[in-house]
Design a protein around this motif. Structure first.
Motif, short mmCIF file in Angstrom:
data_model
loop_
_atom_site.label_atom_id
_atom_site.label_comp_id
_atom_site.label_asym_id
_atom_site.label_seq_id
_atom_site.Cartn_x
_atom_site.Cartn_y
_atom_site.Cartn_z
N LEU A 294 47.23 -3.95 60.65
CA LEU A 294 45.83 -3.55 60.83
C LEU A 294 45.51 -2.48 59.80
CD1 LEU A 294 43.12 -3.33 62.29
CD2 LEU A 294 44.21 -1.79 63.94
N ILE A 295 44.60 -2.79 58.89
CA ILE A 295 44.17 -1.84 57.87
C ILE A 295 42.88 -1.18 58.34
CG2 ILE A 295 43.44 -1.54 55.47
CD1 ILE A 295 45.17 -3.94 54.75
N CYS A 296 42.92 0.14 58.48
CA CYS A 296 41.77 0.91 58.98
C CYS A 296 41.26 1.82 57.87
CB CYS A 296 42.16 1.73 60.20
SG CYS A 296 40.78 2.68 60.91
N VAL A 297 40.00 1.68 57.51
CA VAL A 297 39.40 2.42 56.39
C VAL A 297 38.39 3.43 56.91
CG1 VAL A 297 38.09 2.23 54.24
CG2 VAL A 297 39.72 0.43 54.87
N ASP A 298 38.54 4.65 56.46
CA ASP A 298 37.59 5.72 56.78
C ASP A 298 36.27 5.42 56.05
OD1 ASP A 298 36.26 8.06 57.32
OD2 ASP A 298 37.67 9.37 56.25
N SER B 101 35.04 7.32 65.69
CA SER B 101 36.17 6.67 66.31
C SER B 101 36.40 5.36 65.56
CB SER B 101 35.89 6.42 67.80
OG SER B 101 37.01 5.85 68.44
N ALA B 102 37.40 4.62 65.96
CA ALA B 102 37.72 3.37 65.27
C ALA B 102 37.01 2.20 65.95
CB ALA B 102 39.22 3.14 65.27
N ILE C 4 47.77 0.73 58.81
CA ILE C 4 47.62 1.49 57.57
C ILE C 4 46.25 2.15 57.61
CG2 ILE C 4 47.48 1.41 55.06
CD1 ILE C 4 49.29 -1.03 55.10
N LEU C 5 46.25 3.47 57.71
CA LEU C 5 45.02 4.25 57.77
C LEU C 5 44.74 4.85 56.40
CD1 LEU C 5 42.68 5.75 59.22
CD2 LEU C 5 44.35 7.54 59.80
N ILE C 6 43.56 4.58 55.86
CA ILE C 6 43.12 5.18 54.59
C ILE C 6 42.02 6.18 54.92
CG2 ILE C 6 42.26 4.75 52.26
CD1 ILE C 6 43.31 1.90 52.50
N TYR C 7 42.33 7.46 54.74
CA TYR C 7 41.46 8.56 55.22
C TYR C 7 40.92 9.34 54.03
CZ TYR C 7 40.01 12.18 58.57
OH TYR C 7 39.29 13.04 59.35
N CYS C 8 39.64 9.77 54.12
CA CYS C 8 38.96 10.34 52.95
C CYS C 8 38.28 11.69 53.19
CB CYS C 8 37.90 9.37 52.43
SG CYS C 8 38.53 7.77 51.89
N ARG C 9 38.44 12.31 54.33
CA ARG C 9 37.68 13.53 54.62
C ARG C 9 38.50 14.78 54.30
NH1 ARG C 9 35.09 11.39 60.41
NH2 ARG C 9 35.46 9.20 59.87
N SER C 10 37.88 15.70 53.60
CA SER C 10 38.59 16.89 53.13
C SER C 10 38.47 18.08 54.07
CB SER C 10 38.06 17.30 51.74
OG SER C 10 38.29 16.27 50.80
N SER C 11 37.57 18.01 55.05
CA SER C 11 37.36 19.16 55.93
C SER C 11 37.28 18.79 57.40
CB SER C 11 36.07 19.89 55.53
OG SER C 11 34.96 19.01 55.55
N VAL C 12 37.70 17.56 57.76
CA VAL C 12 37.66 17.12 59.15
C VAL C 12 39.04 16.63 59.56
CG1 VAL C 12 36.61 15.56 60.84
CG2 VAL C 12 35.25 16.42 58.90
N THR D 233 54.03 1.03 63.93
CA THR D 233 54.29 1.95 62.82
C THR D 233 52.96 2.36 62.20
OG1 THR D 233 56.42 0.91 62.38
CG2 THR D 233 55.49 2.26 60.62
N LEU D 234 52.84 3.63 61.84
CA LEU D 234 51.63 4.13 61.20
C LEU D 234 51.95 4.60 59.78
CD1 LEU D 234 48.64 5.06 61.24
CD2 LEU D 234 49.45 7.25 62.18
N ASP D 235 51.21 4.08 58.81
CA ASP D 235 51.22 4.57 57.44
C ASP D 235 49.86 5.20 57.15
OD1 ASP D 235 53.80 3.66 56.79
OD2 ASP D 235 53.03 1.68 56.23
N VAL D 236 49.83 6.21 56.30
CA VAL D 236 48.58 6.89 55.96
C VAL D 236 48.48 7.10 54.46
CG1 VAL D 236 47.16 8.96 56.28
CG2 VAL D 236 48.57 8.12 58.18
N VAL D 237 47.31 6.81 53.91
CA VAL D 237 46.97 7.20 52.54
C VAL D 237 45.77 8.14 52.64
CG1 VAL D 237 46.23 6.46 50.25
CG2 VAL D 237 47.82 5.04 51.56
N TYR D 238 45.92 9.34 52.12
CA TYR D 238 44.88 10.37 52.25
C TYR D 238 44.32 10.72 50.88
CZ TYR D 238 42.72 14.90 53.42
OH TYR D 238 41.83 15.96 53.57
N LEU D 239 43.04 10.40 50.65
CA LEU D 239 42.33 10.74 49.42
C LEU D 239 41.40 11.90 49.73
CD1 LEU D 239 41.41 7.13 48.19
CD2 LEU D 239 43.48 8.45 47.72
N HIS D 240 41.46 12.96 48.94
CA HIS D 240 40.71 14.17 49.29
C HIS D 240 40.24 14.91 48.04
CE1 HIS D 240 44.22 16.65 48.18
NE2 HIS D 240 44.93 15.70 48.75
N ASP D 241 39.37 15.89 48.27
CA ASP D 241 38.93 16.77 47.19
C ASP D 241 39.96 17.86 46.96
OD1 ASP D 241 36.55 15.34 47.11
OD2 ASP D 241 35.53 16.70 48.50
#
Length: 261
Positions: free
Chosen positions: A30-34, A87-88, A144-152, A166-174
């Motif tokens: 399951l690919i979850c995109v912020d 929420s998702a 696979i969670l792709i998360y993009c928030r820098s202050s939340v 299993t949870l994998d995370v990719v975090y893109l931020h400022d």
């Protein structure tokens, strides 16, 4: 090092280690995109004719790269898609091995609102429910969670002992500044991963704004959870180096190193 399950016998050179044959399960992923508005932040490299490329544009490309590569390894893996607002929620619930299904889901991704809250509880609840169905089919479930928030920083309410996926995370931020807290967000993501992951989960982050860094992270996530080493031991990708040979000339000639970044 003996991790158990080795062949019998005492110490010394006569002892042997044997690894019992095991079947690795096909994956349901399951690919979850912020889809917070921060996913629309522009990357540093522009597209054709100078067109700006956003994080979401790069995420879409990375997902299709991942799906195609994963299916090339094993065409029996399956994919579903969701989005994270406050929420998702489902984007495409049906698990499928069809690339066209993934393309349709990726095309439906959009982001036009800011959310001051990110609760992962529903994502975990859905994943646990789907993981039980996958187990009944001798498969394993991964998010696979792709998360993009820098202050939340994300939050969750989940039993510590219930680890079904299993949870994998990719975090893109400022970059860090007085108005955001990417380190705090990253720490919360690490906590969530360690709280829920059945097998070794990986987390990667980048504040560089480079699409190729995202692609590299997604390629590492091709690793099957049942075959993974601990993340601290990952030693890929390697830097490319021109190694000297006899034909390269005199000793002491400079070696050109091309960064893998």
């Amino acid at each position: 090092m003996d991790r158990g399950g080795g062949g019998g016998g005492g110490g010394g050179s006569s002892s042997r280690y044997s690894l019992q044959p095991a079947r690795f399960c096909n994956e349901d992923i399951l690919i979850c995109v912020d889809v917070d508005l921060e996913s629309q932040v522009e990357m540093k490299v522009s597209g054709p004719k100078g067109r700006p490329i956003t994080r979401l544009d790069s995420i879409k490309q990375a997902i299709l790269l991942f799906v195609n590569a994963k299916l090339a390894i094993n065409p029996d893996h399956r994919f579903a898609f969701s989005v994270l607002a406050q929420s998702a929620s489902w984007l495409r619930k049906e698990l499928s091995s069809e690339v066209d299904s993934a393309i349709a889901a990726v095309r439906a991704l959009s982001a036009d609102s800011s959310y001051g809250h990110a609760d992962l509880t529903q994502l975990f609840r859905v994943a646990a429910h789907e993981a039980k169905k996958s187990r009944a089919q001798s498969r394993i479930f991964r998010v696979i969670l792709i998360y993009c928030r820098s202050s939340v920083p994300p939050v969750h309410q989940w039993p510590a002992k219930e680890k079904l996926f299993t949870l994998d995370v990719v975090y893109l931020h400022d970059k860090p500044n007085p108005e955001n807290c990417p380190q705090k967000v990253y720490d919360a993501l690490v906590d969530a991963l360690e709280h829920v992951s059945e097998f070794e989960g990986y987390i990667f982050e980048s504040g560089q704004g480079l699409a190729r860094v995202l692609f590299r992270h997604m390629c590492v996530l091709l690793a099957h959870p049942q075959q993974r080493c601990v993340q601290d031991y990952i030693d890929v990708p390697k830097s490319l180096a021109k190694k000297p040979t006899a034909a390269d000339g005199a000793p002491g000639e400079e070696i050109i190193v091309v960064s893998g970044q």
